[in-house]
Design a protein around this motif. Structure first.
Motif, mmCIF file in Angstrom:
data_model
loop_
_atom_site.group_PDB
_atom_site.id
_atom_site.type_symbol
_atom_site.label_atom_id
_atom_site.label_comp_id
_atom_site.label_asym_id
_atom_site.label_seq_id
_atom_site.Cartn_x
_atom_site.Cartn_y
_atom_site.Cartn_z
ATOM 1 N N LEU A 166 32.737 41.039 57.209
ATOM 2 C CA LEU A 166 34.150 40.776 57.461
ATOM 3 C C LEU A 166 34.965 41.490 56.393
ATOM 4 O O LEU A 166 34.748 41.289 55.202
ATOM 5 N N VAL A 167 35.910 42.311 56.817
ATOM 6 C CA VAL A 167 36.816 42.988 55.898
ATOM 7 C C VAL A 167 38.206 42.391 56.078
ATOM 8 O O VAL A 167 38.806 42.498 57.154
ATOM 9 N N ALA A 168 38.706 41.737 55.034
ATOM 10 C CA ALA A 168 40.015 41.085 55.084
ATOM 11 C C ALA A 168 41.103 42.029 54.589
ATOM 12 O O ALA A 168 40.847 42.959 53.814
ATOM 13 N N SER A 169 42.313 41.788 55.013
ATOM 14 C CA SER A 169 43.448 42.608 54.612
ATOM 15 C C SER A 169 44.002 42.164 53.260
ATOM 16 O O SER A 169 43.736 41.050 52.787
ATOM 17 N N VAL A 170 44.770 43.035 52.638
ATOM 18 C CA VAL A 170 45.396 42.749 51.346
ATOM 19 C C VAL A 170 46.614 41.850 51.580
ATOM 20 O O VAL A 170 47.409 42.096 52.494
ATOM 21 N N PRO A 171 46.777 40.804 50.786
ATOM 22 C CA PRO A 171 47.936 39.917 50.970
ATOM 23 C C PRO A 171 49.271 40.642 50.830
ATOM 24 O O PRO A 171 49.367 41.715 50.216
ATOM 25 N N ASP A 172 50.300 40.031 51.384
ATOM 26 C CA ASP A 172 51.646 40.602 51.371
ATOM 27 C C ASP A 172 52.353 40.212 50.066
ATOM 28 O O ASP A 172 53.013 39.176 49.992
ATOM 29 N N VAL A 173 52.216 41.052 49.053
ATOM 30 C CA VAL A 173 52.799 40.758 47.749
ATOM 31 C C VAL A 173 54.322 40.894 47.789
ATOM 32 O O VAL A 173 55.037 40.180 47.079
ATOM 33 N N TYR A 174 54.821 41.770 48.636
ATOM 34 C CA TYR A 174 56.280 41.897 48.773
ATOM 35 C C TYR A 174 56.874 40.606 49.319
ATOM 36 O O TYR A 174 57.926 40.149 48.851
ATOM 37 N N ARG A 175 56.204 40.019 50.268
ATOM 38 C CA ARG A 175 56.658 38.740 50.816
ATOM 39 C C ARG A 175 56.689 37.673 49.717
ATOM 40 O O ARG A 175 57.606 36.855 49.654
ATOM 41 N N LEU A 176 55.697 37.694 48.825
ATOM 42 C CA LEU A 176 55.679 36.738 47.722
ATOM 43 C C LEU A 176 56.892 36.951 46.823
ATOM 44 O O LEU A 176 57.543 35.990 46.391
ATOM 45 N N TRP A 177 57.216 38.223 46.532
ATOM 46 C CA TRP A 177 58.418 38.490 45.727
ATOM 47 C C TRP A 177 59.657 37.954 46.427
ATOM 48 O O TRP A 177 60.504 37.303 45.800
ATOM 49 N N GLU A 178 59.785 38.206 47.717
ATOM 50 C CA GLU A 178 60.943 37.707 48.459
ATOM 51 C C GLU A 178 61.071 36.189 48.326
ATOM 52 O O GLU A 178 62.173 35.652 48.179
ATOM 53 N N THR A 179 59.930 35.520 48.389
ATOM 54 C CA THR A 179 59.926 34.061 48.344
ATOM 55 C C THR A 179 60.300 33.535 46.964
ATOM 56 O O THR A 179 61.010 32.523 46.845
#
Length: 278
Positions: A166-179
């Motif tokens: 299973l290859v998972a995607s990289v989390p959305d760090v930009y979304r974390l900044w927005e939050t």
């Protein structure tokens, strides 16, 4: 701080780390459902601090018991726990080789370890540290990232030809900044150097800072594209998560309140839920 006090503090942290990590086989109870012959009987986790459960036990240390992949904590309900429920052979047979700070270049060595334990199922989550660098220029070039991922997957395919990957995607760090960029606690934590390419000057909305963040966001999108392509090139035994981890909406309630970056127990549970393939 005196030398004696330093030694005492390190001893306490080491004891806490051991208590946090434990072994996969420490999970209580045994499967209660009929065994499923489509489930693997062993697994290995490859990746970085996210898969190592960093910061989920309190101190800023790895805490393997809370890993979305191989953890055994009830509240996470990891892949290991879910598989073990259907296949008792998985008990005591999960291995976590993820290392805080790991980048795609380190994945090949972790793949060697997965081959060494003859894992029947391997999870891969890598790329956040390739993007989270001191500067945009220091981010791993996309072509290099792909070569490094291919090298690791190639090792798995050669050494574990029957394993599921299973290859998972990289989390959305930009979304974390927005939050979090308007939260004083998050801003204070990020100002200590957490993912500086994205989170430096977190409260700034100056054009230069906006452009920098967008460049990191684009690089993560590029990494996720190459992860999908690499998995599909691997063949039918590799599944990508179709962007599931990247789509997890990491609010501040899903990250620890030490660095406001790494997933907490609830965040680990969210990753496990979104990525479980069986």
């Amino acid at each position: 701080m005196s030398r004696r006090l330093q030694v005492a503090v390190l001893a306490v942290l080491s004891a806490v780390a051991l208590a946090c990590e434990g072994e996969a086989g420490s999970a209580p109870g045994e499967p209660n459902e009929p065994p499923r012959d489509d489930l693997p009987g062993s697994m290995a986790a490859l990746g970085d601090s996210i898969t190592a459960g960093y910061g989920t036990c309190g101190p800023p240390l790895s805490c393997l018991r809370n890993s979305w992949s191989t953890g055994f904590d009830d509240d996470v309900n990891s892949h290991y726990r879910r598989i073990r429920t259907g296949n008792a052979a998985m008990t005591d047979n999960a291995h976590n080789f993820a290392e805080p700070g790991a980048r795609a270049a380190d994945l090949r060595g972790q793949a060697d370890e997965a081959v060494g334990v003859n894992a029947a199922y391997v999870t891969v989550l890598i790329g956040a540290n390739d993007a989270c660098r001191p500067s945009l220029e220091a981010m791993t070039p996309v072509a290099d990232f792909r070569k490094q991922v291919d090298a690791a997957l190639g090792r798995l395919k050669d050494g574990l030809p029957d394993a599921e990957v299973l290859v998972a995607s990289v989390p959305d760090v930009y979304r974390l900044w927005e939050t979090g960029h308007t939260d004083e606690r998050a801003v204070a934590a990020w100002n200590h150097g957490i993912c500086p390419s994205m989170l430096a000057n977190p409260a700034s909305v100056a054009d230069a800072d906006r452009d920098r963040r967008r460049a990191v966001d684009t690089r993560i999108e590029d990494y996720n594209r190459e992860l999908r392509r690499a998995c599909r090139a691997y063949g039918e035994r590799c599944r990508d998560d179709e962007g599931a981890v990247h789509r997890v909406r990491f609010t501040l309630d899903l990250v620890n309140h030490l660095d406001f970056f790494h997933p907490n127990v609830a965040g680990q549970a969210a990753i496990a839920e979104k990525t479980y393939p069986y």
